[in-house]
Design a protein around this motif. Structure first.
Motif, PDB file in Angstrom:
ATOM      1  N   GLY A  49       0.821  -1.200   0.000  1.00  0.00           N
ATOM      2  CA  GLY A  49       0.000   0.000   0.000  1.00  0.00           C
ATOM      3  C   GLY A  49       0.858   1.253   0.000  1.00  0.00           C
ATOM      4  N   SER A  50       0.188   2.380  -0.142  1.00  0.00           N
ATOM      5  CA  SER A  50       0.926   3.626  -0.335  1.00  0.00           C
ATOM      6  C   SER A  50       1.694   4.065   0.909  1.00  0.00           C
ATOM      7  N   THR A  51       1.193   3.752   2.118  1.00  0.00           N
ATOM      8  CA  THR A  51       1.929   4.155   3.324  1.00  0.00           C
ATOM      9  C   THR A  51       3.277   3.433   3.379  1.00  0.00           C
ATOM     10  N   THR A  52       3.262   2.164   3.038  1.00  0.00           N
ATOM     11  CA  THR A  52       4.501   1.372   3.055  1.00  0.00           C
ATOM     12  C   THR A  52       5.474   1.902   2.004  1.00  0.00           C
ATOM     13  N   TYR A  53       4.952   2.180   0.792  1.00  0.00           N
ATOM     14  CA  TYR A  53       5.811   2.731  -0.269  1.00  0.00           C
ATOM     15  C   TYR A  53       6.368   4.089   0.149  1.00  0.00           C
ATOM     16  N   PHE A  80      -0.516  -0.002  -4.351  1.00  0.00           N
ATOM     17  CA  PHE A  80      -1.918   0.427  -4.346  1.00  0.00           C
ATOM     18  C   PHE A  80      -2.014   1.839  -3.798  1.00  0.00           C
ATOM     19  N   THR A  81      -2.640   2.706  -4.590  1.00  0.00           N
ATOM     20  CA  THR A  81      -2.835   4.081  -4.146  1.00  0.00           C
ATOM     21  C   THR A  81      -3.915   4.752  -4.990  1.00  0.00           C
ATOM     22  N   SER A  82      -4.523   5.791  -4.407  1.00  0.00           N
ATOM     23  CA  SER A  82      -5.508   6.579  -5.147  1.00  0.00           C
ATOM     24  C   SER A  82      -4.952   7.955  -5.480  1.00  0.00           C
ATOM     25  N   ARG A  83      -3.631   8.140  -5.306  1.00  0.00           N
ATOM     26  CA  ARG A  83      -3.063   9.482  -5.504  1.00  0.00           C
ATOM     27  C   ARG A  83      -1.659   9.368  -6.093  1.00  0.00           C
ATOM     28  N   GLY A 120       2.479  -5.453   2.797  1.00  0.00           N
ATOM     29  CA  GLY A 120       1.669  -4.746   3.792  1.00  0.00           C
ATOM     30  C   GLY A 120       1.112  -3.483   3.173  1.00  0.00           C
ATOM     31  N   GLY A 121       0.265  -2.779   3.917  1.00  0.00           N
ATOM     32  CA  GLY A 121      -0.143  -3.083   5.246  1.00  0.00           C
ATOM     33  C   GLY A 121      -1.186  -4.171   5.395  1.00  0.00           C
ATOM     34  N   GLY A 122      -1.664  -4.235   6.643  1.00  0.00           N
ATOM     35  CA  GLY A 122      -2.563  -5.303   7.009  1.00  0.00           C
ATOM     36  C   GLY A 122      -3.893  -5.260   6.277  1.00  0.00           C
TER      37      GLY A 122
HETATM   38  N1  LIG Z   1       6.430  -4.645  10.371  1.00  0.00           N
HETATM   39  C1  LIG Z   1       6.693  -4.820   9.089  1.00  0.00           C
HETATM   40  O1  LIG Z   1       7.442  -5.744   8.709  1.00  0.00           O
HETATM   41  C2  LIG Z   1       5.996  -3.953   8.079  1.00  0.00           C
HETATM   42  C3  LIG Z   1       5.723  -4.473   6.807  1.00  0.00           C
HETATM   43  C4  LIG Z   1       5.065  -3.649   5.897  1.00  0.00           C
HETATM   44  C5  LIG Z   1       4.709  -2.354   6.245  1.00  0.00           C
HETATM   45  N2  LIG Z   1       5.013  -1.897   7.471  1.00  0.00           N
HETATM   46  C6  LIG Z   1       4.623  -0.530   7.886  1.00  0.00           C
HETATM   47  O2  LIG Z   1       3.258  -0.631   8.295  1.00  0.00           O
HETATM   48  C7  LIG Z   1       2.553   0.555   7.932  1.00  0.00           C
HETATM   49  C8  LIG Z   1       1.375   0.152   7.063  1.00  0.00           C
HETATM   50  O3  LIG Z   1       0.608   1.277   6.781  1.00  0.00           O
HETATM   51  P1  LIG Z   1      -0.959   1.170   6.424  1.00  0.00           P
HETATM   52  O4  LIG Z   1      -1.655   0.348   7.445  1.00  0.00           O
HETATM   53  O5  LIG Z   1      -1.411   2.552   6.148  1.00  0.00           O
HETATM   54  O6  LIG Z   1      -1.034   0.291   5.098  1.00  0.00           O
HETATM   55  P2  LIG Z   1      -0.548   0.465   3.576  1.00  0.00           P
HETATM   56  O7  LIG Z   1      -1.184  -0.708   2.874  1.00  0.00           O
HETATM   57  O8  LIG Z   1       0.918   0.570   3.477  1.00  0.00           O
HETATM   58  O9  LIG Z   1      -1.201   1.815   3.042  1.00  0.00           O
HETATM   59  C9  LIG Z   1      -2.591   1.997   3.076  1.00  0.00           C
HETATM   60  C10 LIG Z   1      -2.984   2.957   1.984  1.00  0.00           C
HETATM   61  O10 LIG Z   1      -2.779   2.359   0.688  1.00  0.00           O
HETATM   62  C11 LIG Z   1      -3.794   2.807  -0.201  1.00  0.00           C
HETATM   63  N3  LIG Z   1      -4.583   1.644  -0.626  1.00  0.00           N
HETATM   64  C12 LIG Z   1      -4.756   0.472   0.025  1.00  0.00           C
HETATM   65  N4  LIG Z   1      -5.554  -0.342  -0.683  1.00  0.00           N
HETATM   66  C13 LIG Z   1      -5.896   0.324  -1.793  1.00  0.00           C
HETATM   67  C14 LIG Z   1      -6.686   0.005  -2.928  1.00  0.00           C
HETATM   68  N5  LIG Z   1      -7.299  -1.189  -3.057  1.00  0.00           N
HETATM   69  N6  LIG Z   1      -6.808   0.939  -3.917  1.00  0.00           N
HETATM   70  C15 LIG Z   1      -6.180   2.140  -3.806  1.00  0.00           C
HETATM   71  N7  LIG Z   1      -5.423   2.484  -2.772  1.00  0.00           N
HETATM   72  C16 LIG Z   1      -5.286   1.597  -1.768  1.00  0.00           C
HETATM   73  C17 LIG Z   1      -4.656   3.795   0.591  1.00  0.00           C
HETATM   74  O11 LIG Z   1      -4.097   5.098   0.518  1.00  0.00           O
HETATM   75  P3  LIG Z   1      -4.187   6.170  -0.690  1.00  0.00           P
HETATM   76  O12 LIG Z   1      -5.315   5.757  -1.581  1.00  0.00           O
HETATM   77  O13 LIG Z   1      -4.398   7.472  -0.006  1.00  0.00           O
HETATM   78  O14 LIG Z   1      -2.873   6.102  -1.391  1.00  0.00           O
HETATM   79  C18 LIG Z   1      -4.468   3.312   2.003  1.00  0.00           C
HETATM   80  O15 LIG Z   1      -4.748   4.289   2.979  1.00  0.00           O
HETATM   81  C19 LIG Z   1       3.563   1.455   7.235  1.00  0.00           C
HETATM   82  O16 LIG Z   1       4.111   2.371   8.153  1.00  0.00           O
HETATM   83  C20 LIG Z   1       4.672   0.490   6.778  1.00  0.00           C
HETATM   84  O17 LIG Z   1       5.922   1.111   6.674  1.00  0.00           O
HETATM   85  C21 LIG Z   1       5.629  -2.676   8.414  1.00  0.00           C
END
Ligand SMILES: NC(=O)c1ccc[n+]([C@@H]2O[C@H](COP(=O)([O-])OP(=O)(O)OC[C@H]3O[C@@H](n4cnc5c(N)ncnc54)[C@H](OP(=O)(O)O)[C@@H]3O)[C@@H](O)[C@H]2O)c1
Length: 188
Positions: A49-53, A80-83, A120-122
């Motif tokens: 997802g975009s937060t991870t990227y 995955f992102t909408s922006r 990720g994320g979850g």
């Molecule tokens: N512990 C570990 O090993 C580990 C592993 C991976 C990640 N991480 C960390 O965990 C955190 C995860 O962040 P997070 O929970 O926010 O999850 P994320 O999956 O990284 O980001 C979530 C964002 O991705 C976009 N997104 C998700 N699904 C989508 C879809 N179907 N279509 C369009 N956009 C979509 C949305 O934002 P937008 O549409 O606004 O872009 C959504 O708010 C991060 O800080 C990352 O660095 C840790």
């Protein structure tokens, strides 16, 4: 070929803290023995997802970062992102939005016989689960609690996951490997 959510998590089910920080994880250094390299060698495509990227970009690639690193993944990545998100030089990345099913198909074509890794994320891993596409989870559970943050898997899992293995790594980690079961039904 399997679609696998492989991640480290806190004991109370968060993969990052409230500030998207991972210092709670990095304090332990690398697992010994490190299973990640073997896992990555079997992966042919990844999704995040975009937060991870954005975390990767901010830490290793942005102008403000003093931690210049090459893009860490040798396989194509779907983000995955909408922006609009910043591009990372030499990273093989496709930005996608919405339904995970066509993306899963494209990832499988790119990966051939290899696994698909949901980084990720979850919730993104949960979207693959909702679509019946998540096959396995590998969770490296660290011996810390965070009290909040980015959730490991914000879903109700039913039927239960099936435990394939549980291994301990030193005094701070247990790696839990599960297969995912689905209760598919013909009932409307
Ligand atoms: N512990 C570990 O090993 C580990 C592993 C991976 C990640 N991480 C960390 O965990 C955190 C995860 O962040 P997070 O929970 O926010 O999850 P994320 O999956 O990284 O980001 C979530 C964002 O991705 C976009 N997104 C998700 N699904 C989508 C879809 N179907 N279509 C369009 N956009 C979509 C949305 O934002 P937008 O549409 O606004 O872009 C959504 O708010 C991060 O800080 C990352 O660095 C840790």
């Amino acid at each position: 070929m399997a679609t696998i959510f492989y991640t480290a998590t806190s004991l109370d089910g968060y993969i990052a803290d409230q500030n998207n920080a991972l210092d709670w994880l990095f304090q332990f250094g690398e697992l010994e023995p490190n299973t990640f390299d073997d896992f990555l060698a079997g992966v042919g495509a990844i999704a995040m997802g975009s937060t991870t990227y954005q975390w990767l970009y901010d830490h290793d690639f942005s102008a403000e970062s003093d931690n210049s690193q090459p893009w860490p993944y040798p396989v194509p990545a779907w983000v995955f992102t909408s922006r609009p998100l910043p591009l990372i030089a030499d990273a093989d990345v496709r930005f996608v939005e919405g339904d995970v099913r066509p993306v899963n198909r494209d990832m499988a074509i790119a990966a051939g016989e290899k696994h698909l890794w949901i980084v990720g994320g979850g919730d993104l891993a949960g979207q693959f689960y909702d679509a019946g596409l998540l096959d396995e989870m590998v969770l490296q559970v660290a011996s810390v609690t965070l009290g909040g943050g980015a959730p490991l898997f914000p879903r109700r899992v039913d039927p239960p996951l099936q435990l394939l293995s549980a291994n301990t790594y030193g005094a701070n980690f247990v790696e839990l490997h599960y297969s995912v079961s689905y209760a598919f039904s013909d009932q409307p």
